[in-house]
Scaffold this motif. Structure first.
Motif, short mmCIF file in Angstrom:
data_model
loop_
_atom_site.label_atom_id
_atom_site.label_comp_id
_atom_site.label_asym_id
_atom_site.label_seq_id
_atom_site.Cartn_x
_atom_site.Cartn_y
_atom_site.Cartn_z
N VAL A 46 -6.58 10.53 -4.59
CA VAL A 46 -5.18 10.17 -4.79
C VAL A 46 -5.10 8.65 -4.91
N ALA A 47 -4.34 8.18 -5.88
CA ALA A 47 -4.11 6.74 -6.03
C ALA A 47 -2.67 6.43 -5.66
N LEU A 48 -2.50 5.46 -4.79
CA LEU A 48 -1.18 4.97 -4.43
C LEU A 48 -0.97 3.63 -5.12
N MET A 49 0.15 3.48 -5.77
CA MET A 49 0.47 2.23 -6.44
C MET A 49 1.71 1.63 -5.79
N TRP A 50 1.64 0.34 -5.56
CA TRP A 50 2.72 -0.44 -4.93
C TRP A 50 2.95 -1.65 -5.81
N GLU A 51 4.18 -1.83 -6.29
CA GLU A 51 4.46 -2.94 -7.21
C GLU A 51 5.73 -3.65 -6.77
N ALA A 52 5.65 -4.98 -6.71
CA ALA A 52 6.80 -5.78 -6.30
C ALA A 52 6.93 -7.00 -7.20
N ARG A 53 8.13 -7.52 -7.25
CA ARG A 53 8.41 -8.74 -8.01
C ARG A 53 9.05 -9.74 -7.06
N SER A 54 8.44 -10.90 -6.96
CA SER A 54 8.96 -11.90 -6.03
C SER A 54 10.19 -12.59 -6.62
N VAL A 55 10.88 -13.27 -5.76
CA VAL A 55 11.94 -14.14 -6.25
C VAL A 55 11.24 -15.25 -7.06
N PRO A 56 11.91 -15.84 -8.02
CA PRO A 56 11.25 -16.83 -8.88
C PRO A 56 10.55 -17.94 -8.08
N GLY A 57 9.31 -18.21 -8.50
CA GLY A 57 8.53 -19.28 -7.89
C GLY A 57 7.78 -18.91 -6.63
N ARG A 58 7.89 -17.65 -6.17
CA ARG A 58 7.22 -17.26 -4.93
C ARG A 58 6.13 -16.21 -5.17
N TRP A 70 -7.69 7.11 -2.37
CA TRP A 70 -7.97 7.83 -1.12
C TRP A 70 -8.58 9.19 -1.42
N ASP A 71 -9.50 9.61 -0.57
CA ASP A 71 -10.05 10.97 -0.62
C ASP A 71 -9.15 11.82 0.26
N ALA A 72 -8.16 12.46 -0.36
CA ALA A 72 -7.15 13.19 0.40
C ALA A 72 -6.38 14.13 -0.52
N PRO A 73 -5.71 15.13 0.04
CA PRO A 73 -4.82 15.96 -0.78
C PRO A 73 -3.66 15.12 -1.31
N VAL A 110 10.68 -2.62 -3.72
CA VAL A 110 9.32 -2.29 -4.15
C VAL A 110 9.33 -0.96 -4.89
N HIS A 111 8.52 -0.85 -5.94
CA HIS A 111 8.32 0.42 -6.64
C HIS A 111 7.02 1.04 -6.14
N ARG A 112 7.04 2.35 -5.93
CA ARG A 112 5.86 3.08 -5.43
C ARG A 112 5.64 4.33 -6.27
N TRP A 113 4.36 4.61 -6.55
CA TRP A 113 4.00 5.81 -7.28
C TRP A 113 2.75 6.40 -6.64
N ARG A 114 2.59 7.70 -6.79
CA ARG A 114 1.40 8.42 -6.30
C ARG A 114 0.86 9.23 -7.46
N PHE A 115 -0.45 9.13 -7.68
CA PHE A 115 -1.10 9.85 -8.77
C PHE A 115 -2.33 10.58 -8.26
N GLU A 116 -2.66 11.67 -8.92
CA GLU A 116 -3.91 12.40 -8.68
C GLU A 116 -4.90 11.94 -9.74
N SER A 117 -6.09 11.54 -9.30
CA SER A 117 -7.13 11.11 -10.24
C SER A 117 -7.70 12.31 -10.98
N LEU A 118 -7.90 12.14 -12.28
CA LEU A 118 -8.51 13.19 -13.10
C LEU A 118 -9.94 12.81 -13.47
N GLY A 119 -10.46 11.77 -12.84
CA GLY A 119 -11.84 11.36 -13.08
C GLY A 119 -11.92 10.28 -14.15
N GLY A 120 -13.06 9.63 -14.20
CA GLY A 120 -13.27 8.56 -15.17
C GLY A 120 -13.81 9.10 -16.47
#
Length: 87
Positions: free
Chosen positions: A3-15, A53-56, A76-86
């Protein structure tokens, strides 16, 4: 399953550098170690953290918190994905 967890944020300008440092410190403080982690940045002071993560898919996994105070310009934006392999 991976499972891949994605966390994305945008700072206030200049930070953006401060947000990047904050995220890198928080990922080191996770109570468990992911299989892999990667931190990326983009224009407009955006920071993306991906942990694998190695998890359900619906497992209770440690995630980065919402930064406190006025560091971020929006929630913050958050997403969860299941890996399908490389490949």
């Amino acid at each position: 399953m991976t499972v891949a967890l994605m966390w994305e944020a945008r700072s206030v300008p200049g930070r953006g550098a401060e947000l990047l440092a904050w995220a890198q410190e928080r990922v080191r403080e996770l109570p468990e170690r992911p299989l892999r982690r990667e931190t990326l940045r983009a224009p407009q002071d955006r920071v993306l953290v991906i942990t694998w993560w190695d998890a359900p898919y619906d497992a209770d996994l440690p995630e980065l918190p919402e930064p406190e105070g006025d560091l971020v310009a929006r929630p913050v934006h958050r997403w969860r994905f299941e890996s399908l392999g490389g490949g």
